[in-house]
Scaffold this active site. Structure first.
Site, PDB file in Angstrom:
ATOM      1  N   HIS A 188       0.812  -1.210   0.000  1.00 18.32           N
ATOM      2  CA  HIS A 188       0.000   0.000   0.000  1.00 18.32           C
ATOM      3  C   HIS A 188       0.847   1.262   0.000  1.00 18.32           C
ATOM      4  CE1 HIS A 188      -3.273  -2.783   0.708  1.00 18.32           C
ATOM      5  NE2 HIS A 188      -3.966  -1.878   0.065  1.00 18.32           N
ATOM      6  N   GLU A 429     -11.974  -9.976  -5.307  1.00 13.20           N
ATOM      7  CA  GLU A 429     -10.515 -10.009  -5.137  1.00 13.20           C
ATOM      8  C   GLU A 429     -10.038 -11.320  -4.513  1.00 13.20           C
ATOM      9  OE1 GLU A 429      -9.235  -6.713  -2.674  1.00 13.20           O
ATOM     10  OE2 GLU A 429     -10.982  -6.856  -1.381  1.00 13.20           O
ATOM     11  N   ASP A 453      -5.131  -7.994  -4.807  1.00 16.71           N
ATOM     12  CA  ASP A 453      -5.327  -9.163  -3.956  1.00 16.71           C
ATOM     13  C   ASP A 453      -5.669 -10.399  -4.778  1.00 16.71           C
ATOM     14  OD1 ASP A 453      -4.750  -8.489  -1.272  1.00 16.71           O
ATOM     15  OD2 ASP A 453      -6.484  -7.161  -1.272  1.00 16.71           O
ATOM     16  N   CYS A 500     -10.483  -1.985 -10.055  1.00 15.40           N
ATOM     17  CA  CYS A 500      -9.879  -0.917  -9.264  1.00 15.40           C
ATOM     18  C   CYS A 500      -8.493  -1.283  -8.745  1.00 15.40           C
ATOM     19  CB  CYS A 500     -10.790  -0.509  -8.105  1.00 15.40           C
ATOM     20  SG  CYS A 500     -11.048  -1.827  -6.921  1.00 15.40           S
TER      21      CYS A 500
HETATM   22  C1  PEP Z   1      -6.978  -4.774  -4.705  1.00 13.03           C
HETATM   23  O1  PEP Z   1      -6.775  -5.699  -3.914  1.00 13.03           O
HETATM   24  O2  PEP Z   1      -6.765  -4.853  -5.924  1.00 13.03           O
HETATM   25  C2  PEP Z   1      -7.514  -3.490  -4.226  1.00 13.03           C
HETATM   26  C3  PEP Z   1      -7.905  -2.545  -5.046  1.00 13.03           C
HETATM   27  O3  PEP Z   1      -7.540  -3.276  -2.875  1.00 13.03           O
HETATM   28  P1  PEP Z   1      -6.242  -2.983  -2.003  1.00 13.03           P
HETATM   29  O4  PEP Z   1      -5.083  -2.767  -2.941  1.00 13.03           O
HETATM   30  O5  PEP Z   1      -6.529  -1.802  -1.161  1.00 13.03           O
HETATM   31  O6  PEP Z   1      -6.103  -4.249  -1.206  1.00 13.03           O
HETATM   32 MG    MG Z   2      -7.607  -5.600  -1.918  1.00 16.51          MG
END
Ligand code: PEP
Ligand code: MG
Length: 547
Positions: A188, A429, A453, A500
């Site tokens: 992140h 995910e 994920d 996303c």
């Molecule tokens: C993902 O897992 O692709 C997602 C958009 O959520 P995060 O990256 O916050 O886990």
């Molecule tokens: Mg995620």
């Protein structure tokens, strides 16, 4: 001049002064001193400086997250005026003839332990605040003022590693680039760097003791290089390339206001991902059609207690209002794994990515979830807000959420508060969600595919593990087939589907996404115009990427 190579997280080039962010665990040494009065004066100077820093943090927080959330910095200012606390530090210096930083650190530990052992929950919670202010004092005394860099000119942040909560607290306007010794490209922190549009390198084998705040450096995300104390020629070359980059960005500006449409007329929505209210500025600046993912958990990071319903309501409402009718998809809390918050007391887990996180926490600690849903439904009254739920693996979870939504709705009705039950979707995910996406599609309004994920869980590759970056392949056939399957199942049920995860911004796949019928791509704000450019250059061919 010294060059180091690393992995690029966000391409871009910058140069400027370096700020070395030292780890918090730096040990404070006990040193015998001769002049107690001089040490006491050092403490007083550090306290004055801390007061100024806290005032600046307060002012910044009021603007970004509102008065209620900012109040913590006022509390810290008051604590720094506490006579018992200050007298304890002075007394230790006088009686034990020890250095100011040692006295501040030990006094901080003593006071914080005393608060932690109190029965009153409010007082207990103050233990973390005492620790925080004593760390601030010690940092000011040792010159390791990591919390104070917002007062300085824009700098290149060099650190061993950065946690999402450290990153989220930084003033983005004051950061030229990030360089870290550790870190994974899919973490992140890396996502935040992309979101902030900041050149970032990770996995750079630096000796942090040899790098000092104030050194000069060039960070070149295209070459994956950082160059400390560059010679004249390197500086001139970097300056020219920075200008060229700016020119490219200027050309992208011309795409503002234009449609996301292929040469043969196929349209797709391009939205942006954000993590805080202040990121809306980047969304608007880059002309995104909406917000496809607001990672609401960032509202919970970098603080020491839960955000209240009111604070959350204000934040969500503000985003919805600023987006003026454009879609804003807020994802409910996805805490856990690499996003750790002390006050959640999640405890240590051997396998946190596969652990107690996201919707699992919300369905277990339902009070936290209900508070967030109340805030979201109230905010939905003021704009085009949608809600989505992360880490879903079963139909039962979706039904459990629906039951809680009904209860929250009844509560709001009873309270007589304005609210609206918005469009609700889920993140796809996990491989489980993909495989039952036909059933899930009937229960929700939309899907958003979280490829970060999904890649981690499908390929059995910890996205945080920097050793596995070479194996983490979101172009893997298995992932592409899953995406296609989800799109088909969503459409069969008459629902829309977006992506996303970071893969949404991958321009090697833009054509394929359009071709298989993805309705929306939500990408870092800095990628919106780049993806729009890619879409506008596409003529849908018959060629296929095997799915
Ligand atoms: C993902 O897992 O692709 C997602 C958009 O959520 P995060 O990256 O916050 O886990
Ligand atoms: Mg995620």
């Amino acid at each position: 001049m010294k060059r180091y190579s690393g992995k690029t997280v966000y391409k871009g080039i910058q140069m400027g002064p370096v700020f070395v962010l030292k780890g918090k665990e730096s040990q404070v040494k006990r040193v015998r001193i001769e002049d107690a009065q001089a040490e006491i004066e050092r403490v007083e100077h550090a306290v004055r400086k801390a007061q100024e820093q806290l005032q600046r943090l307060y002012d910044k927080a009021v603007k970004e997250v509102g008065e209620a959330s900012a109040a913590i910095f006022e509390v810290h200012q008051m604590m720094l005026e506490d006579e018992d606390y200050l007298e304890a530090i002075h007394n230790m210096i006088r009686t034990e003839m020890v250095n100011a930083e040692y006295a501040a650190a030990v006094t901080g530990d003593n006071f914080s332990e005393m608060f932690a052992n109190m029965d009153d929950e409010y007082m207990k919670a103050r233990a973390a605040d005492i620790k925080d202010i004593s760390t601030r004092l010690v940092n000011n005394l040792t010159g390791n003022e990591d919390t104070d860099f917002e007062s300085k000119e824009p700098m290149i942040i060099v650190a061993d590693d950065l946690t999402p909560s450290e990153t989220v607290q930084m003033d983005k306007e004051k950061i030229l680039a990030f360089v870290t010794v550790h870190g994974s490209a899919n973490s992140h922190t890396a996502i935040l760097a992309r979101m902030m549009n900041i050149p970032a390198l990770i996995g750079v084998p630096l000796d942090l003791d040899a790098i000092h705040t104030g050194m000069y450096a060039v960070v070149d995300g295209f070459q994956g290089e950082v160059i400390f104390e560059p010679d004249e020629e390197t500086r001139a070359d970097a300056k020219e390339r920075i200008e060229q980059e700016q020119e490219k960005l200027r050309l992208l500006e011309e795409l503002k206001g234009k449609e996301n449409v292929t040469l043969d007329g196929r349209k797709i929505q391009i939205y942006a991902n954000i993590g805080s209210v202040s990121d809306v500025a980047y969304v608007l600046e880059n002309d995104a059609g909406g917000i496809g993912l607001f990672r609401s958990e960032f509202l919970y990071l970098g603080r020491d207690q839960f955000p209240t319903e009111e604070e959350q309501f204000q934040a969500y409402k503000q985003v919805a209002q600023m987006m003026a009718g454009k879609k804003v998809i807020i994802r409910t809390l996805d805490i856990g794994a690499d996003k750790q918050v002390d006050y959640f007391n999640l405890g240590r887990e051997d396998n946190p990515a596969m652990g107690y996180r996201a919707i699992r926490i919300c369905l277990t600690q339902q009070d936290i979830f209900r508070t967030q849903l109340r805030a979201l439904f109230r905010a939905a009254f003021y704009g085009n807000l949608s809600v989505m739920y992360p880490m879903i693996i079963s139909v039962e979870e979706v039904k459990a959420i629906a039951a809680i939504v009904e209860q929250v709705k009844a509560e709001l009705e009873q309270d007589g508060l304005p609210y609206r039950i918005p469009e609700q979707g889920i993140m796809i995910e996990t491989p489980a969600a993909v495989l039952i996406s036909d059933e899930l599609a009937k229960l929700v309004d939309f899907f958003s595919i979280g490829t970060n994920d999904l890649t981690q869980y499908t390929l059995a590759i910890d996205r945080q593990n920097e050793k596995l970056d070479a194996f983490y392949n979101p172009h893997h056939k298995a992932i592409l087939r899953m995406i296609q399957m989800v799109v088909e199942n969503a459409h069969k049920a008459g629902k829309w589907v977006g992506i996303c995860g970071e893969l949404g911004a991958d321009r090697e796949l833009t054509e394929w996404f359009v071709r298989i019928g993805v309705d929306e791509l939500s990408v870092a704000p800095s990628m919106v115009l780049k993806v729009r450019k890619a879409v506008r250059e596409i003529r849908i061919s018959d060629g296929s990427i095997s799915g």
